[in-house]
Design a protein around this motif. Sequence first.
Motif, mmCIF file in Angstrom:
data_model
loop_
_atom_site.group_PDB
_atom_site.id
_atom_site.type_symbol
_atom_site.label_atom_id
_atom_site.label_comp_id
_atom_site.label_asym_id
_atom_site.label_seq_id
_atom_site.Cartn_x
_atom_site.Cartn_y
_atom_site.Cartn_z
ATOM 1 N N ASP A 208 22.516 -102.273 62.003
ATOM 2 C CA ASP A 208 22.024 -101.502 63.142
ATOM 3 C C ASP A 208 22.839 -101.814 64.398
ATOM 4 O O ASP A 208 23.199 -100.912 65.170
ATOM 5 C CB ASP A 208 20.549 -101.819 63.367
ATOM 6 C CG ASP A 208 19.960 -100.997 64.509
ATOM 7 O OD1 ASP A 208 19.883 -99.765 64.373
ATOM 8 O OD2 ASP A 208 19.623 -101.604 65.557
ATOM 9 N N ALA A 209 23.163 -103.087 64.602
ATOM 10 C CA ALA A 209 23.966 -103.473 65.761
ATOM 11 C C ALA A 209 25.364 -102.864 65.682
ATOM 12 O O ALA A 209 25.939 -102.436 66.691
ATOM 13 C CB ALA A 209 24.062 -105.001 65.856
ATOM 14 N N LEU A 210 25.890 -102.802 64.467
ATOM 15 C CA LEU A 210 27.216 -102.214 64.301
ATOM 16 C C LEU A 210 27.195 -100.705 64.539
ATOM 17 O O LEU A 210 28.175 -100.128 65.022
ATOM 18 C CB LEU A 210 27.758 -102.522 62.911
ATOM 19 C CG LEU A 210 28.132 -103.981 62.640
ATOM 20 C CD1 LEU A 210 28.727 -104.122 61.246
ATOM 21 C CD2 LEU A 210 29.128 -104.481 63.683
ATOM 22 N N LEU A 211 26.089 -100.061 64.191
ATOM 23 C CA LEU A 211 25.971 -98.627 64.493
ATOM 24 C C LEU A 211 26.021 -98.384 65.999
ATOM 25 O O LEU A 211 26.639 -97.418 66.461
ATOM 26 C CB LEU A 211 24.668 -98.072 63.919
ATOM 27 C CG LEU A 211 24.680 -97.693 62.438
ATOM 28 C CD1 LEU A 211 23.274 -97.292 61.985
ATOM 29 C CD2 LEU A 211 25.645 -96.531 62.203
ATOM 30 N N VAL A 212 25.373 -99.256 66.751
ATOM 31 C CA VAL A 212 25.431 -99.147 68.221
ATOM 32 C C VAL A 212 26.864 -99.345 68.697
ATOM 33 O O VAL A 212 27.360 -98.628 69.575
ATOM 34 C CB VAL A 212 24.491 -100.186 68.865
ATOM 35 C CG1 VAL A 212 24.668 -100.164 70.384
ATOM 36 C CG2 VAL A 212 23.034 -99.903 68.488
ATOM 37 N N ARG A 213 27.553 -100.336 68.079
ATOM 38 C CA ARG A 213 28.940 -100.591 68.459
ATOM 39 C C ARG A 213 29.832 -99.410 68.087
ATOM 40 O O ARG A 213 30.726 -99.029 68.847
ATOM 41 C CB ARG A 213 29.448 -101.858 67.756
ATOM 42 C CG ARG A 213 30.779 -102.359 68.274
ATOM 43 C CD ARG A 213 30.658 -102.773 69.717
ATOM 44 N NE ARG A 213 31.888 -103.362 70.211
ATOM 45 C CZ ARG A 213 32.492 -102.987 71.331
ATOM 46 N NH1 ARG A 213 31.986 -102.003 72.051
ATOM 47 N NH2 ARG A 213 33.582 -103.593 71.746
ATOM 48 N N LEU A 214 29.553 -98.806 66.936
ATOM 49 C CA LEU A 214 30.310 -97.632 66.521
ATOM 50 C C LEU A 214 30.107 -96.475 67.494
ATOM 51 O O LEU A 214 31.049 -95.745 67.819
ATOM 52 C CB LEU A 214 29.893 -97.214 65.111
ATOM 53 C CG LEU A 214 30.521 -95.919 64.568
ATOM 54 C CD1 LEU A 214 32.042 -96.038 64.517
ATOM 55 C CD2 LEU A 214 29.962 -95.575 63.199
ATOM 56 N N ALA A 215 28.873 -96.337 67.957
ATOM 57 C CA ALA A 215 28.599 -95.284 68.948
ATOM 58 C C ALA A 215 29.433 -95.502 70.207
ATOM 59 O O ALA A 215 29.953 -94.545 70.797
ATOM 60 C CB ALA A 215 27.112 -95.256 69.280
ATOM 61 N N ASP A 216 29.572 -96.764 70.613
ATOM 62 C CA ASP A 216 30.394 -97.062 71.792
ATOM 63 C C ASP A 216 31.858 -96.682 71.547
ATOM 64 O O ASP A 216 32.530 -96.134 72.423
ATOM 65 C CB ASP A 216 30.296 -98.552 72.137
ATOM 66 C CG ASP A 216 28.916 -98.942 72.633
ATOM 67 O OD1 ASP A 216 28.189 -98.040 73.103
ATOM 68 O OD2 ASP A 216 28.553 -100.136 72.542
#
Length: 367
Positions: A208-216
């Motif tokens: 989930d944290a990586l999805l946020v990072r991917l969004a960035d």
Amino acid sequence: MNPFVMNQAATGIPPPRRVRQLVVLAWLLFWVLMTVAAVQDYRRDGGTELWQPMLWEGSSLFVAAVLLLAQRRATRGHDALVATPRRWFLVQLPWLAVFWIAFVPLAFGIRHGVYALAGRVYEHEGWAETFFYENVRISVFFSLFVLVTFGVLSWQAMLEARVRAERTAGLLREAHLRQLTQQMQPHFLFNALNTISALMREDVDQADALLVRLADVLRATLAAGTRQQVPLADELRLLRGYADLMTARHADRVTLAWDVDAAPGDCQVPVMCLQPLLENVFRHTVERRRGNVRIHLSARQRGADLVLAVEDDAGHLDPAASSGGTGTALRNLRERLQVLHGPAASLTLAQLEPAGVRTTIVLPCVS
């Protein structure tokens, strides 16, 4: 500002107005020389009233200029025919008859009128001889004018064709670069999503944290818009986001070191030019080893060039890659560099000893 005029300025091509000014200047200089020659002949024959030869040549200049301007205005719509010279000259030919009919009555009418105002009589040869002599002379002038006009129009057409060719080539390069850039972005997204998908089976919170990072990262990619190049600082920001995504999955097997000069931060680089280099290290080295892999990323300015490098301490270069054959991503990147900078840019892979691969991009540092 007219885009064609801007292209002319960029390629050193004088605009049509400048060309017309040069033609008018050449025309006036020609008649100045004619007048000077006539004055000298007049004085050599013992004449003392200089206004007379100046009137003779001045009247010829005025009438010839009026007729030539009328011809040019009437035939301007056929300028495109310079590509077929025979048709263009046939359009001009009827105007020779107009010169034969109109030049002598108009020019000599001016002379007779001025002499009459001065209380004098303008004497000349008989009208038959005068028409013959003056029409031969005006035919020479007419031919010279037509030839010069044809030369100028042909020259302008050649330059305009060159500008159109350069503009077309530029549009093709831009379209090709856009296609290559668009190919890179889905490839990057596909690999990032695969990484997150694999991680979800192991650690949902981290995924989930990586999805946020991917969004960035995607937000930064969208911010680049349709540009083919971005400042190095922006490219490094995107690369750090991708590095965070990948090192989160391989946290126990990767050590990243950054060596970036502050000076070249404004240098323009192709969008997502470093991501495929780092991705290759993860795919071909990190994911195939159990031990720790050290990755060193550097960006330095060397004279007028920018040198970007991604280096690891464990990879082994495929013989096909060392001889120029690479995967789709690197082949795509090589092509983008070639389109943008030609031979001034390069992408090379080198095998290190005892192990490791260094991939280096060299390109001009243009802000």
